[in-house]
Design an enzyme around this catalytic site. Sequence first.
Site, PDB file in Angstrom:
ATOM      1  N   VAL A  82      -0.374  -0.589   3.218  1.00 43.49           N
ATOM      2  CA  VAL A  82       0.272  -0.426   4.594  1.00 43.49           C
ATOM      3  C   VAL A  82      -0.429   1.046   5.074  1.00 43.49           C
ATOM      4  CG1 VAL A  82       2.433   0.465   5.794  1.00 43.49           C
ATOM      5  CG2 VAL A  82       2.398  -1.238   4.053  1.00 43.49           C
ATOM      6  N   LYS A  83      -1.147   0.693   6.512  1.00 46.60           N
ATOM      7  CA  LYS A  83      -1.974   1.819   7.078  1.00 46.60           C
ATOM      8  C   LYS A  83      -1.078   2.492   7.938  1.00 46.60           C
ATOM      9  CE  LYS A  83      -6.730   2.034   8.763  1.00 46.60           C
ATOM     10  NZ  LYS A  83      -7.827   1.176   9.200  1.00 46.60           N
ATOM     11  N   LEU A  84      -0.911   3.755   7.816  1.00 48.89           N
ATOM     12  CA  LEU A  84      -0.008   4.727   8.683  1.00 48.89           C
ATOM     13  C   LEU A  84      -0.907   5.789   9.157  1.00 48.89           C
ATOM     14  CD1 LEU A  84       2.335   5.215   5.528  1.00 48.89           C
ATOM     15  CD2 LEU A  84       2.844   3.854   7.717  1.00 48.89           C
TER      16      LEU A  84
END
Length: 217
Positions: A82-84
């Site tokens: 998950v890219k945040l």
Amino acid sequence: MKFFVDTADVGDIKDLLDTGFLDGVTTNPSLVAKSGRDFLEVITEICGLTDMPVSAEVSAVDTEGMILEGERLAGIAENVVVKLPLTLDGLRACRHFRQKGIRTNVTLCFSANQALLAAKAGATYVSPFIGRLDDINLEGSHLLGDIRTIYNNYDFETRILAASIRSANHVTQAALAGADVATVPPGVIRKLAEHPLTQNGLAQFLSDWQDTGQSIV
Ligand code: E4P
């Protein structure tokens, strides 16, 4: 240093998987827009091609929204990372995913202090954007070196993922600075094998070999 390919183009990913050089894939909203594809569909298709890490970026800017979207993305396949964004909200979401055992890539990192916070929040990867720093006349490679020193000082486990790589020279700089991973556009990965002296040398060898009239098999 590991190589991730920075693209949402499935054709390019398939082609490069065949080379054996790839260790993962990163996407971002701009790359998905460029592909013209449905986001969830394209991430599902990429995860069907490989079990290597595939970064998929949330679009929410508040922690709650990021958690909701990130859980949806992580549900697609086990290899989704998950890219945040590197904001306080993004770091809160990062801590949440760390506690749930879901891998994260904290992106849009432009300073050593931001990278320090990402490590403290338990990010799996932090993505310093070296090309965009170079664009504004700063040394992106210096940032990589600073982050490497800081992470080594404290034995942080967060992996340094050099991003916004625009040239073969950036790849060398990332490797020299000790980045764990570089995420590289497909065209730049292909260029890494090229050198004009290799081409010239090969042409000369072929011509001289033909003159001998011999064959190996
Ligand atoms: C990857 O994760 C980044 O989003 C990407 O490398 C950014 O590259 P750019 O600065 O060339 O858009």
